[in-house]
Design a protein around this motif. Structure first.
Motif, PDB file in Angstrom:
ATOM      1  N   UNK A 195     -13.470  12.747  -3.234  1.00 48.66           N
ATOM      2  CA  UNK A 195     -14.356  11.923  -2.926  1.00 48.66           C
ATOM      3  C   UNK A 195     -14.166  10.628  -2.760  1.00 48.66           C
ATOM      4  N   UNK A 196     -13.595  10.041  -2.762  1.00 52.48           N
ATOM      5  CA  UNK A 196     -12.865   8.760  -2.887  1.00 52.48           C
ATOM      6  C   UNK A 196     -12.581   8.848  -1.013  1.00 52.48           C
ATOM      7  N   UNK A 197     -13.470   6.917  -1.003  1.00 52.01           N
ATOM      8  CA  UNK A 197     -13.869   6.042   0.044  1.00 52.01           C
ATOM      9  C   UNK A 197     -12.467   5.358   0.313  1.00 52.01           C
ATOM     10  N   UNK A 203      -4.449  13.367  -1.198  1.00 53.56           N
ATOM     11  CA  UNK A 203      -4.437  12.396  -1.570  1.00 53.56           C
ATOM     12  C   UNK A 203      -4.767  11.670  -0.356  1.00 53.56           C
ATOM     13  N   UNK A 204      -5.074   9.787  -0.881  1.00 58.21           N
ATOM     14  CA  UNK A 204      -5.498   9.296  -0.830  1.00 58.21           C
ATOM     15  C   UNK A 204      -3.849   8.070  -0.832  1.00 58.21           C
ATOM     16  N   UNK A 247      -7.855   2.452   0.733  1.00 52.63           N
ATOM     17  CA  UNK A 247      -7.651   1.860   2.474  1.00 52.63           C
ATOM     18  C   UNK A 247      -7.784   3.470   2.801  1.00 52.63           C
ATOM     19  N   UNK A 248      -6.897   4.754   2.472  1.00 55.17           N
ATOM     20  CA  UNK A 248      -7.627   5.860   3.042  1.00 55.17           C
ATOM     21  C   UNK A 248      -7.906   7.158   2.993  1.00 55.17           C
ATOM     22  N   UNK A 249      -9.214   7.470   3.240  1.00 58.00           N
ATOM     23  CA  UNK A 249      -9.469   8.745   2.401  1.00 58.00           C
ATOM     24  C   UNK A 249      -8.541   9.313   2.516  1.00 58.00           C
ATOM     25  N   UNK A 250      -9.361  10.235   1.643  1.00 58.44           N
ATOM     26  CA  UNK A 250      -8.605  11.643   0.949  1.00 58.44           C
ATOM     27  C   UNK A 250      -7.850  12.521   2.806  1.00 58.44           C
ATOM     28  N   UNK A 287       0.433  -1.337  -0.007  1.00 53.87           N
ATOM     29  CA  UNK A 287      -0.075  -0.024   0.151  1.00 53.87           C
ATOM     30  C   UNK A 287       0.860   1.619   0.417  1.00 53.87           C
ATOM     31  N   UNK A 288       0.310   2.562  -0.384  1.00 52.36           N
ATOM     32  CA  UNK A 288       0.636   3.508  -0.229  1.00 52.36           C
ATOM     33  C   UNK A 288       0.275   5.255  -0.790  1.00 52.36           C
ATOM     34  N   UNK A 289       0.592   5.817  -0.378  1.00 50.48           N
ATOM     35  CA  UNK A 289      -0.090   6.682  -0.934  1.00 50.48           C
ATOM     36  C   UNK A 289      -0.206   7.253  -1.883  1.00 50.48           C
ATOM     37  N   UNK A 290      -0.664   8.097  -2.486  1.00 49.78           N
ATOM     38  CA  UNK A 290      -1.328   8.596  -4.061  1.00 49.78           C
ATOM     39  C   UNK A 290      -0.636  10.547  -3.974  1.00 49.78           C
TER      40      UNK A 290
END
Length: 152
Positions: A41-43, A97-98, A67-70, A24-27
């Motif tokens: 808007x991502x959840x 970021x998410x 795996x982590x909302x904004x 997993x990684x921050x975007x």
């Protein structure tokens, strides 16, 4: 119900293999306001097509999930970061970021040319002329159709 997204990354900057290795990684680093608004808007639990861009061939290479909302993108506050933005501060963040989690790398790439050949995908943002967003929503029917192409 999850929402569905397509996220682009240049494979020499961050590839599906990088995400697979990290799990997993921050975007981070998104610096387009419309793409940023989509990210907000991502959840957690939303599904993502991972797309390799600015390469030959460009296309969808796998799947991930949010795996982590904004949350605020701290790289915009780091003067040493390529993504620094002097107008963004911890008190008034401009960028978000998410975190995404690896699900699957596909055995082959589903190219942009192949996506454009499908009449079922003519309304997909990605296949429209001039669409250059790095983050974009897709519909459930687009997700399901693209998923069936893979199984052929």
């Amino acid at each position: 119900m999850p929402n569905y997204w397509l996220m682009k990354s240049e494979p020499d900057a961050f590839s599906i293999d990088d995400l697979k290795r990290l799990k997993h990684s921050p975007w981070d680093g998104v610096r387009n306001y419309q793409a940023r608004n989509f990210m907000r808007e991502m959840k957690e639990g939303d599904l993502v097509f991972f797309y390799h861009s600015s390469c030959t061939p460009a296309g969808i290479v796998g799947t991930a999930k949010v795996c982590k909302s904004a949350y605020p993108d701290h790289t915009s506050w780091d003067k040493n970061s390529a993504y620094y933005d002097a107008k963004s501060t911890p008190d008034s963040p401009h960028w978000f970021m998410v975190d995404v989690e690896f699900i699957e790398k596909w055995p082959s790439i589903l190219t942009l040319a192949e996506l454009k050949q499908n009449p079922e995908l003519t309304e997909m943002l990605l296949t429209k002329k001039g669409s250059r967003l790095s983050v974009m929503p897709i519909t459930q029917s687009e997700w399901e159709y693209i998923s069936t192409i893979l199984k052929k």
